[in-house]
Scaffold this motif. Structure first.
Motif, mmCIF file in Angstrom:
data_model
loop_
_atom_site.group_PDB
_atom_site.id
_atom_site.type_symbol
_atom_site.label_atom_id
_atom_site.label_comp_id
_atom_site.label_asym_id
_atom_site.label_seq_id
_atom_site.Cartn_x
_atom_site.Cartn_y
_atom_site.Cartn_z
ATOM 1 N N SER A 54 0.858 -1.173 0.000
ATOM 2 C CA SER A 54 0.000 0.000 0.000
ATOM 3 C C SER A 54 0.898 1.227 0.000
ATOM 4 N N CYS A 87 2.834 4.609 1.020
ATOM 5 C CA CYS A 87 3.430 5.050 2.287
ATOM 6 C C CYS A 87 2.463 5.980 2.996
ATOM 7 N N GLU A 88 2.432 5.851 4.305
ATOM 8 C CA GLU A 88 1.622 6.771 5.089
ATOM 9 C C GLU A 88 2.326 8.119 5.165
ATOM 10 N N LYS A 115 1.018 11.067 9.960
ATOM 11 C CA LYS A 115 0.256 9.907 10.431
ATOM 12 C C LYS A 115 1.183 8.906 11.125
ATOM 13 N N VAL A 116 2.380 8.697 10.562
ATOM 14 C CA VAL A 116 3.359 7.786 11.169
ATOM 15 C C VAL A 116 3.742 8.307 12.552
ATOM 16 N N LYS A 166 0.853 7.868 15.137
ATOM 17 C CA LYS A 166 0.779 6.477 15.602
ATOM 18 C C LYS A 166 1.909 6.173 16.577
ATOM 19 N N GLN A 195 8.051 2.056 6.359
ATOM 20 C CA GLN A 195 7.129 2.233 5.232
ATOM 21 C C GLN A 195 7.696 1.682 3.927
ATOM 22 N N ASN A 207 10.448 8.833 5.647
ATOM 23 C CA ASN A 207 10.509 7.667 6.511
ATOM 24 C C ASN A 207 11.908 7.051 6.515
#
Length: 135
Positions: A32, A34-35, A39-40, A43, A68, A108
């Motif tokens: 999917s 990468c966030e 958002k990373v 979390k 990611q 990331n």
């Protein structure tokens, strides 16, 4: 909240993957996008709070970021450093010529690099890798 660097009885760092690393491999079917970095981070902050860590400690927060990219996608930075130190060093070495961009993947990867290099063992890992390459 900080990694436990595995060592031999002689005190040398252990770089190879262990069984946990094999179990942590990302499914090639689960690809999917990468966030977003925000958002990373959100979390990671939730994870630090739930584990009783210090949200003001960058190492605690970065350790809970999720990878990611690559074969350990979805694992935390902390997990990857504890279980795949050799791969972590290889990855950071491979990024030597990369410049950071605003792309989520780049953000990331560079956050992971910052995390690994924030530990003396992470820096030693890179030095040992470079010395190995010179043979």
């Amino acid at each position: 909240m900080l990694p436990r660097f595995r060592r031999t009885r002689g005190g040398d760092l252990i770089y190879y993957r262990r069984e946990e690393a094999e179990k942590g491999l990302a499914s090639s079917l689960n690809v999917s996008p990468c966030e977003l970095p925000s958002k990373v981070k959100a979390k990671a902050l939730r994870a630090v709070r739930s584990h009783g860590g210090d949200v003001n400690n960058d190492k605690h927060v970065l350790g809970q970021y999720t990878v990611q990219f690559g074969k350990y996608r979805g694992q935390t930075f902390l997990w990857m450093v504890e279980n795949c130190l050799g791969y972590a060093g290889w990855l950071v070495d491979a990024m030597r010529t990369e410049t950071i961009t605003q792309a989520p993947l780049s953000q990331n990867k560079h956050a992971f690099k910052d995390y690994l290099l924030s530990f003396p063992e992470g820096k030693l890992n890179i030095i040992n890798l470079l010395n190995f390459k010179s043979f």
